[in-house]
Design an enzyme around this catalytic site. Structure first.
Site, short mmCIF file in Angstrom:
data_model
loop_
_atom_site.label_atom_id
_atom_site.label_comp_id
_atom_site.label_asym_id
_atom_site.label_seq_id
_atom_site.Cartn_x
_atom_site.Cartn_y
_atom_site.Cartn_z
N GLY A 17 0.65 -4.96 0.98
CA GLY A 17 -0.56 -5.02 0.16
C GLY A 17 -0.35 -5.79 -1.15
O GLY A 17 -1.31 -6.32 -1.72
N GLU A 72 4.77 -5.11 7.37
CA GLU A 72 4.03 -4.02 8.03
C GLU A 72 4.57 -3.67 9.41
O GLU A 72 4.62 -2.49 9.78
CB GLU A 72 2.53 -4.38 8.14
N ALA A 74 0.87 -1.18 0.00
CA ALA A 74 0.00 0.00 0.00
C ALA A 74 0.90 1.22 0.00
O ALA A 74 2.07 1.14 0.38
CB ALA A 74 -0.89 -0.02 1.24
N GLU A 102 -0.63 -9.37 -0.26
CA GLU A 102 -2.07 -9.57 0.01
C GLU A 102 -2.87 -9.65 -1.29
O GLU A 102 -3.79 -10.46 -1.42
CB GLU A 102 -2.59 -8.43 0.90
N1 CO8 Z 1 4.51 3.16 -0.99
C1 CO8 Z 1 4.83 4.32 -1.60
N2 CO8 Z 1 5.92 4.45 -2.38
C2 CO8 Z 1 6.71 3.36 -2.55
C3 CO8 Z 1 6.42 2.13 -1.95
C4 CO8 Z 1 5.26 2.05 -1.14
N3 CO8 Z 1 4.88 0.91 -0.56
N4 CO8 Z 1 7.40 1.26 -2.29
C5 CO8 Z 1 8.25 1.93 -3.07
N5 CO8 Z 1 7.84 3.20 -3.24
C6 CO8 Z 1 8.47 4.28 -4.00
C7 CO8 Z 1 9.72 4.78 -3.30
O1 CO8 Z 1 9.38 5.72 -2.31
C8 CO8 Z 1 10.48 5.38 -4.47
O2 CO8 Z 1 9.91 6.64 -4.79
P1 CO8 Z 1 10.86 7.95 -4.97
O3 CO8 Z 1 11.66 7.63 -6.20
O4 CO8 Z 1 9.89 9.04 -5.14
O5 CO8 Z 1 11.71 8.03 -3.75
C9 CO8 Z 1 10.14 4.44 -5.62
O6 CO8 Z 1 8.97 3.75 -5.24
C10 CO8 Z 1 11.24 3.41 -5.85
O7 CO8 Z 1 11.46 2.74 -4.64
P2 CO8 Z 1 12.93 2.51 -4.03
O8 CO8 Z 1 13.87 3.60 -4.45
O9 CO8 Z 1 12.80 2.27 -2.57
O10 CO8 Z 1 13.33 1.15 -4.81
P3 CO8 Z 1 14.37 0.05 -4.35
O11 CO8 Z 1 14.51 -0.88 -5.50
O12 CO8 Z 1 15.58 0.66 -3.76
O13 CO8 Z 1 13.63 -0.73 -3.14
C11 CO8 Z 1 11.77 -1.88 -2.10
C12 CO8 Z 1 12.50 -1.51 -3.40
C13 CO8 Z 1 12.68 -2.80 -1.27
C14 CO8 Z 1 10.50 -2.61 -2.48
C15 CO8 Z 1 11.48 -0.58 -1.30
O14 CO8 Z 1 10.89 0.37 -2.16
C16 CO8 Z 1 10.55 -0.81 -0.13
O15 CO8 Z 1 10.97 -1.30 0.89
N6 CO8 Z 1 9.28 -0.41 -0.30
C17 CO8 Z 1 8.30 -0.52 0.75
C18 CO8 Z 1 7.88 -1.95 0.98
C19 CO8 Z 1 6.87 -2.04 2.09
O16 CO8 Z 1 7.16 -1.76 3.24
N7 CO8 Z 1 5.65 -2.42 1.75
C20 CO8 Z 1 4.57 -2.54 2.70
C21 CO8 Z 1 3.80 -1.26 2.77
S1 CO8 Z 1 2.58 -1.28 4.05
C22 CO8 Z 1 1.30 -2.16 3.37
O17 CO8 Z 1 1.36 -2.60 2.26
C23 CO8 Z 1 0.09 -2.34 4.25
C24 CO8 Z 1 -1.06 -2.90 3.44
C25 CO8 Z 1 -2.36 -2.73 4.20
C26 CO8 Z 1 -2.75 -1.29 4.35
C27 CO8 Z 1 -4.03 -1.18 5.10
C28 CO8 Z 1 -4.66 0.18 5.06
C29 CO8 Z 1 -4.47 1.01 6.28
#
Ligand code: CO8
Length: 260
Positions: A111, A134, A66, A114
């Site tokens: 997400g 999460e 998400a 999921e």
């Molecule tokens: N949300 C928003 N932006 C994201 C997300 C995300 N989940 N993942 C990546 N991005 C963005 C980054 O911020 C970045 O944007 P910018 O260039 O503007 O800085 C762009 O995508 C590229 O990402 P990275 O530079 O980080 O790319 P890498 O290849 O270095 O890393 C990863 C890839 C390892 C996947 C890394 O991006 C990461 O750790 N992302 C987050 C993963 C994560 O924690 N996901 C879980 C999120 S929480 C969730 O999903 C809860 C679901 C239920 C919600 C319920 C409602 C309340």
């Protein structure tokens, strides 16, 4: 073809390919994307030309979760509503009459994992990674990950993944039963289409009823599920496809199914 801002949908001879298409954010799910997904799923459900759906992601990610940037300042009420919106969209995928194959091409975190679990079958690229990270953000899954993950991999493994937030590669996901098969990245879509073609060669109505039988059976006790299965079996005996499938077997020829 249905074109949206953050997703796209194309019909390739009965195989509907739904692509999460927000690669600049690794296909992270924001409210706009969830709304588009929900609308697109409604259209697919009503589209008789789509027999099987393949869900995949554009670029190096399936869905990286998400949208953290959208969630960071959410109030309790907004968080609840966002979770319910995602759950409703994923539930529509799970209940879609057509079978849905997730072709997990890259990151499937939070997400994203999921979303893949709401699909019927998960195929993974060797480059795919899975996880429910999460807790590292101080939250829990909100799109029903705490419910679907234990139902797929069992309680103990699910709790380990949920409590540690650890991410796993495709082979480990295969070992624990989270994905059905792992393929080299360059063949993933072809393999998903091959599986879709096999499913499409069978009685389409029967395939849909199999999906309903398994899904409903998971929500009820086994006796009730078995009763439900018997009722669905009875229905298949009134179909053109059942007469054709069995007659074709007896006449030693290939069946031609019409989905009725
Ligand atoms: N949300 C928003 N932006 C994201 C997300 C995300 N989940 N993942 C990546 N991005 C963005 C980054 O911020 C970045 O944007 P910018 O260039 O503007 O800085 C762009 O995508 C590229 O990402 P990275 O530079 O980080 O790319 P890498 O290849 O270095 O890393 C990863 C890839 C390892 C996947 C890394 O991006 C990461 O750790 N992302 C987050 C993963 C994560 O924690 N996901 C879980 C999120 S929480 C969730 O999903 C809860 C679901 C239920 C919600 C319920 C409602 C309340």
């Amino acid at each position: 073809m249905y074109q949206y801002k953050n997703i796209k949908f194309e019909n390739h001879d009965g195989i509907g390919v739904l692509t999460m298409n927000r690669p600049e954010a690794l296909n992270a799910l924001n409210s706009e994307t969830l709304a588009e997904l929900s609308e697109c799923i409604d259209k697919i459900a009503a589209d008789n030309d789509v027999q099987v759906v393949i869900l995949t992601g554009e670029g190096k990610s399936f869905v990286a979760g998400a949208d953290i940037k959208e969630m960071v300042n959410m109030t309790s009420k907004e968080g609840y509503s966002f979770a319910k919106t995602g759950q409703a969209a994923f539930s529509k995928i799970e209940k879609l009459p057509q079978p849905v194959i997730a072709a997990v091409n890259g990151f499937a975190f939070g997400g994203g994992c999921e979303l893949s679990m709401a699909c019927d079958i998960r195929l993974a690229s060797e480059k795919a990674k899975f996880g429910q990270p999460e807790v590292a953000l101080g939250i829990i899954p909100g799109f029903a990950g705490s419910q679907r993950l234990p139902r797929i991999v069992g309680k103990g493994i699910a709790k380990e993944l949920l409590y540690t937030g650890n991410t796993i590669d495709a082979q480990e996901a295969y070992r624990i039963g989270l994905v059905n098969k792992v393929y080299p990245a360059e063949t993933l879509m072809d393999e998903a289409k091959k599986m879709a073609a096999v499913i499409m060669s069978k009685g389409p109505y029967a395939v849909r009823l199999c999906k309903e039988a398994v899904n409903t059976g998971f929500e009820v006790d086994q006796t009730t599920g078995s009763d439900f299965e018997a009722s669905l079996f009875g229905i298949t005996c009134s179909t053109v496809d059942q007469k054709e499938g069995m007659t074709a077997f007896i006449e030693k020829r290939k069946a031609t199914f019409v989905g009725k």
